[in-house]
Design an enzyme around this catalytic site. Structure first.
Site, PDB file in Angstrom:
ATOM      1  N   LYS A 188       0.826  -1.193   0.198  1.00 17.65           N
ATOM      2  CA  LYS A 188      -0.145   0.280   0.217  1.00 17.65           C
ATOM      3  C   LYS A 188       0.954   1.210  -0.034  1.00 17.65           C
ATOM      4  O   LYS A 188       1.761   1.507   0.947  1.00 17.65           O
ATOM      5  CB  LYS A 188      -1.051   0.081   1.183  1.00 17.65           C
ATOM      6  CG  LYS A 188      -1.866  -1.302   1.423  1.00 17.65           C
ATOM      7  CD  LYS A 188      -2.808  -1.230   2.275  1.00 17.65           C
ATOM      8  CE  LYS A 188      -2.107  -1.531   3.712  1.00 17.65           C
ATOM      9  NZ  LYS A 188      -3.066  -1.793   4.737  1.00 17.65           N
ATOM     10  N   THR A 220      -8.933   9.434   8.568  1.00 19.90           N
ATOM     11  CA  THR A 220      -8.653   8.299   7.960  1.00 19.90           C
ATOM     12  C   THR A 220      -8.442   7.042   8.754  1.00 19.90           C
ATOM     13  O   THR A 220      -7.879   6.074   8.331  1.00 19.90           O
ATOM     14  CB  THR A 220      -7.499   8.379   6.930  1.00 19.90           C
ATOM     15  OG1 THR A 220      -6.509   9.022   7.741  1.00 19.90           O
ATOM     16  CG2 THR A 220      -7.792   9.476   5.884  1.00 19.90           C
ATOM     17  N   GLY A 222      -8.528   3.717  10.654  1.00 21.69           N
ATOM     18  CA  GLY A 222      -9.231   2.484  10.187  1.00 21.69           C
ATOM     19  C   GLY A 222      -9.030   2.001   8.708  1.00 21.69           C
ATOM     20  O   GLY A 222      -9.399   1.046   8.282  1.00 21.69           O
ATOM     21  N   THR A 223      -8.545   2.990   8.002  1.00 21.95           N
ATOM     22  CA  THR A 223      -8.244   2.567   6.405  1.00 21.95           C
ATOM     23  C   THR A 223      -7.762   1.105   5.978  1.00 21.95           C
ATOM     24  O   THR A 223      -8.139   0.437   5.500  1.00 21.95           O
ATOM     25  CB  THR A 223      -7.169   3.574   6.057  1.00 21.95           C
ATOM     26  OG1 THR A 223      -7.621   4.880   6.056  1.00 21.95           O
ATOM     27  CG2 THR A 223      -7.279   3.442   4.350  1.00 21.95           C
ATOM     28  N   GLY A 224      -6.524   0.735   7.000  1.00 23.82           N
ATOM     29  CA  GLY A 224      -6.035  -0.506   6.519  1.00 23.82           C
ATOM     30  C   GLY A 224      -6.887  -1.520   6.849  1.00 23.82           C
ATOM     31  O   GLY A 224      -7.084  -2.690   6.157  1.00 23.82           O
ATOM     32  N   CYS A 225      -7.508  -1.716   7.935  1.00 23.38           N
ATOM     33  CA  CYS A 225      -8.329  -2.641   8.606  1.00 23.38           C
ATOM     34  C   CYS A 225      -9.527  -2.555   7.428  1.00 23.38           C
ATOM     35  O   CYS A 225      -9.887  -4.120   7.197  1.00 23.38           O
ATOM     36  CB  CYS A 225      -8.807  -2.341  10.072  1.00 23.38           C
ATOM     37  SG  CYS A 225      -7.868  -1.983  11.235  1.00 23.38           S
TER      38      CYS A 225
END
Length: 278
Positions: A188, A220, A222-225
């Site tokens: 990412k 932003t 919590g984006t990765g989860c």
């Protein structure tokens, strides 16, 4: 912006949604972790189930405390769900300790369902969520179980020592991650400079460069989860990996664009943005 699809129901009569399991920590603020995963799964049409590995005291300003659950409790939750309800995809997040990494990896080894490993190392605010001594267990036990591994740039550096400063470095980082055994690596690039947020998905042979416009929104959390949970949901729905990741990227891009202020710090992405559009 492309509107990502919801996944079809899994039973022939359409009565039962696909079943996706998240193995992760709880975020008391509701923006990341188990809470973000379950919201994502619901938004995309899946039935979300959970194995809680840790409890955090967390809000928009950071993580004030974290407490891991015993390995026995994690193992029991996993078996309870897998042996009765069944699992069509799994997403892993915060595992915190080497013992928990090894416990979860052992459960995953017995599953035939696809696995998305989000090797969570630090929170959005920079708080450590994985013990340094657990890194080797992630490399040798957890990553080999992954259908897709989804590290961000800090996690790539933690796991492989590769520091990504440009798109060219993403290819080198992907190779270093794939050397630990996942079938696909999604590197990412959201923290790289530039007009677009660029991710690289590769299995070492195919390459898919996924680009999305950046949105001027600081909320932003919590984006990765959210991205990893969305990938798992699409895999449970029968999508091939490139299609699952492409659809998940569209979903999280919309969620980032709709992120909202909450508390005094960084607010969450909006997991319900699809229902607001339709």
């Amino acid at each position: 912006m492309a509107v990502p699809p919801r996944v079809p129901r899994s039973s022939p009569d359409g009565s039962t949604p696909v079943r996706v399991l998240t193995v992760a920590g709880s975020d008391s603020g509701g923006g990341a972790g188990i809470q973000a995963d379950l919201k994502t799964m619901l938004a995309l049409g899946a039935h979300g189930m959970s194995v809680i590995t840790a409890v955090t005291a967390q809000n928009s300003l950071g993580v004030q405390g974290a407490w891991e659950l015993p390995a026995e409790a994690v193992r029991a939750q996993f078996r309870s769900v897998a042996e009765d309800i069944g699992v069509q995809a799994v997403k892993t997040g915060m595992l915190a300790t080497a013992e928990l990494v090894e416990t979860v990896a052992a459960q995953l080894a017995d599953l035939s369902a696809p696995v998305v490993v989000d090797p969570v190392g630090v929170s959005k605010h920079g708080d450590p969520l994985l013990a340094t001594e657990a890194l080797d267990a992630v490399r040798t036990k957890l990553l080999p179980t992954a259908t897709v591994a989804t590290p961000n740039l800090d996690e790539v550096a933690q796991l492989t020592g590769v520091r990504v400063e440009s798109e060219d470095d993403q290819r080198r980082a992907a190779g270093a991650v794939l050397a630990h055994g996942p079938r696909w690596a999604l590197i990412k690039g959201g923290h790289l400079p530039g007009g677009d947020a660029v991710d690289l998905l590769t299995d070492g042979t195919e390459e898919h460069w996924l680009r999305a416009p950046r949105h001027p929104n600081r909320h932003t959390h919590g984006t990765g989860c959210t991205l990893a949970a969305a990938i798992a949901t699409y895999l449970a729905g029968g999508y091939e990996v490139p299609a699952a990741v492409t659809a998940a990227k569209a979903y999280v891009t919309g969620a980032i664009a709709a992120g909202f202020p909450l508390g005094a710090g960084i607010g969450p992405v909006d997991h319900g943005w699809l229902s607001e559009r339709t």
